[in-house]
Design a protein around this motif. Structure first.
Motif, short mmCIF file in Angstrom:
data_model
loop_
_atom_site.label_atom_id
_atom_site.label_comp_id
_atom_site.label_asym_id
_atom_site.label_seq_id
_atom_site.Cartn_x
_atom_site.Cartn_y
_atom_site.Cartn_z
N UNK A 97 0.84 -1.26 0.08
CA UNK A 97 0.25 0.18 -0.39
C UNK A 97 0.85 1.50 0.04
N UNK A 98 2.18 1.10 0.62
CA UNK A 98 2.92 2.62 0.82
C UNK A 98 3.53 3.09 -0.32
N UNK A 99 3.89 1.74 -1.44
CA UNK A 99 4.07 2.57 -2.88
C UNK A 99 3.39 2.87 -3.72
N UNK A 100 1.75 3.16 -3.59
CA UNK A 100 1.28 3.53 -4.25
C UNK A 100 0.53 4.98 -4.28
N UNK A 101 0.48 5.38 -4.93
CA UNK A 101 0.34 6.75 -5.79
C UNK A 101 -0.65 7.59 -4.58
N UNK A 102 -0.58 9.09 -4.41
CA UNK A 102 -1.35 9.32 -3.67
C UNK A 102 -2.72 9.88 -4.44
N UNK A 103 -3.92 9.60 -3.44
CA UNK A 103 -5.22 9.46 -4.33
C UNK A 103 -5.39 8.05 -4.40
N UNK A 104 -4.16 6.48 -5.09
CA UNK A 104 -4.91 4.95 -4.72
C UNK A 104 -5.13 4.91 -3.42
N UNK A 105 -5.33 3.75 -3.93
CA UNK A 105 -5.90 2.66 -2.40
C UNK A 105 -6.02 1.04 -3.46
N UNK A 106 -5.53 0.46 -3.00
CA UNK A 106 -5.33 -0.94 -3.64
C UNK A 106 -6.52 -1.50 -3.43
N UNK A 107 -7.39 -1.64 -2.64
CA UNK A 107 -7.85 -1.82 -2.39
C UNK A 107 -9.22 -1.50 -2.80
N UNK A 108 -10.08 -0.60 -3.38
CA UNK A 108 -11.11 0.16 -3.83
C UNK A 108 -10.49 0.40 -5.15
N UNK A 109 -11.17 0.35 -6.50
CA UNK A 109 -11.05 0.66 -7.42
C UNK A 109 -11.31 2.46 -8.12
N UNK A 110 -10.13 2.49 -7.66
CA UNK A 110 -10.59 4.18 -8.71
C UNK A 110 -10.37 4.26 -9.88
N UNK A 111 -10.46 5.16 -10.42
CA UNK A 111 -11.32 5.72 -11.72
C UNK A 111 -10.54 7.01 -12.43
N UNK A 112 -9.34 6.56 -13.00
CA UNK A 112 -8.66 7.85 -13.56
C UNK A 112 -8.52 7.97 -14.96
N UNK A 113 -9.18 8.48 -15.62
CA UNK A 113 -9.28 8.12 -17.14
C UNK A 113 -10.29 6.97 -17.48
N UNK A 114 -9.29 6.62 -18.33
CA UNK A 114 -9.39 5.23 -18.52
C UNK A 114 -8.71 4.27 -17.75
#
Ligand code: ZN
Length: 463
Positions: A97-114
């Motif tokens: 989890x700590x490696x993910x970009x700010x605003x992203x969470x591995x355990x939920x789906x975040x939509x950014x564009x496509x």
């Protein structure tokens, strides 16, 4: 009841937001390896999905690995109809989890564009969600029948090398008997190009270890009198694989690439998506194209290399050095003889002090590109996409395909719904939404056609 209706239902399922909702719920299961989450995913997501397909689910224990259950569900329509085995895996690699970009969470789906970010969106929850949903839409479009028999197999230990899968397939051979395997994992050759691969390269892990002394010694007092473990190991590696990636051990090289494989690879790109690294044209086996090097050849990789104190090298001669390596290999490579081949080669080059420690081996597989089910799948996908899909005799990576191709003897048809820059084992894993939508249509078309396909004519001894 038409093919185009099935495809309309499938893309409609995407456009309505239902695909997003199903995937988001599934990504929410933290299936990194804990027994409770893995079983929960099978019970709460896969069993109901199977029931909606009229298949009766059973969750069975893994024969070798506690806490890694498998789900099997079967729907029977007729002995005169073909049977497809559908495979997927519920487990994901650790979230990190700590490696993910700010605003992203591995355990939920975040939509950014496509891009739809989340752990498992590509590997493998997004991919099996596409296939299960396409089946459901075909069932609806055909008025409650698929036109073929279906067996669903979902395992929960793929990311740890599928322990128990081959044994499970052997024990459940009757239950899992089918005419073909249809599964989705891994990347397409390029995001915009539907792809079929028919097998996998295998991997053979091994470690190289040099242990000369229990401690290191000051080079001022001892340099010139003591052998340096790091220098020995670096040179030992360079006698196995040279500075431009060519394998120098005869026993680690594959047989010549068969002509039908060469032909199939003629139009296959390597690294065509925007986030892909630039291909090194002067790396690997000389005289081969990048696709031939990745799909049709073996590669010896040094995965890690350690000696001394990397962050504080105070003039010491290291007493020990270690490397972890693996061979990615194609069908026809004798991996039983791998350790001996490396041992002999090192001895011949004066590296007796380097130990070779064999590790896990995942076999290589390759279905005949001329197999009737392969031609059936290619025709169906071409009909939907309007142009022929890319055909890879095998995928460059590794999957537990030996359980299906070897243990069950099935033609194995993999139709990946991801792409190579999806970061599937890294932070920021994502699925490409347009690709998933297209895949729903392709799979609905394929399952529709399977319901129309002539039942296979089985010749004794030729199953
Ligand atoms: Zn994976």
């Amino acid at each position: 009841m038409t093919r185009s209706l099935a495809m309309r239902y499938a893309t409609g399922y995407f456009d309505s937001g239902a695909f997003h909702a199903d995937l988001a719920r599934r990504v929410g299961f933290r299936t990194e390896g804990g027994a409770v989450e893995l079983r929960g995913y099978l019970e709460q997501e896969m069993a109901p999905a199977a029931e909606r397909l009229g298949a009766v689910p059973r969750i069975l224990d893994n024969p070798v690995c506690a806490g890694k259950p498998l789900l099997v569900a079967h729907r029977h329509e007729g002995d005169d109809r073909p049977t497809a085995l559908l495979y997927g895996h519920a487990d994901v690699v650790p979230a990190d989890a700590r490696g993910w970009r700010a605003g992203l969470d591995p355990w939920s789906v975040t939509v950014e564009g496509t891009r739809w970010y989340g752990r498992g969106t590509a590997d493998n929850k997004g991919q099996h969600t596409v296939n299960l949903a396409a089946l459901e839409q075909v069932l609806k479009a055909r008025g409650g029948s698929l036109g073929f028999n279906l067996t669903i197999l979902i395992e929960t230990a793929e990311e740890s090398g599928s322990p128990g899968l081959a044994q499970f397939c052997a024990e459940q051979r009757a239950e899992l008997a089918a005419d073909l395997l249809i599964a989705s994992d891994g990347p397409r050759v390029a995001a915009g190009r539907p792809t079929v691969f028919l097998g996998t390269r295998g991997t053979a892990d091994f470690a190289l270890s040099v242990r000369l002394r229990d401690r290191s010694y000051q080079s001022g007092s001892w340099g010139g009198a003591l052998r340096n473990a790091a220098t020995v190991l670096a040179n030992a590696i360079s006698c196995l694989v040279d500075g431009r990636g060519e394998i120098l051990v005869p026993g680690l090289r594959p047989p010549p690439i068969p002509p039908e494989v060469r032909t199939a690879l003629r139009t296959i790109p390597v690294g065509n998506d925007p986030d892909d690294p630039a291909v090194d044209e002067d790396w690997g086996e000389p005289g081969l194209t990048p696709a031939e090097r990745v799909v049709g050849w073996n590669t010896l990789e040094v995965l890690s290399l350690t000696a001394g104190e990397p962050d504080a090298p105070f003039g010491e001669i290291p007493g020990t050095a270690h490397a972890r390596c693996h061979l990615r290999f194609v069908v026809g490579t004798d991996t039983e003889a791998l350790t001996d081949a490396v041992r002999m080669h090192l001895d011949q080059h004066g590296f007796r002090m380097v130990d070779v420690v064999p590790g896990a081996v995942l076999p290589a597989t390759r279905t005949d590109p001329g197999d009737r089910w392969v031609r059936f799948a290619l025709t169906s996908l071409e009909r939907t996409a309007g142009s022929p899909p890319a055909l890879l005799p095998n995928f460059g990576g590794s999957l537990p395909n030996d359980a299906f191709a070897g243990e069950l003897g099935l033609p194995t048809i993999w139709i990946p719904h991801s792409y190579s820059a999806c970061d599937q084992h890294a932070p920021d894993e994502h699925l490409l939404a347009p690709l998933a939508r297209e895949a729903l249509g392709l799979m609905a078309g394929l399952f529709w056609d399977l319901g129309e396909a002539e039942a296979p004519h089985r010749v004794a001894g030729q199953e």
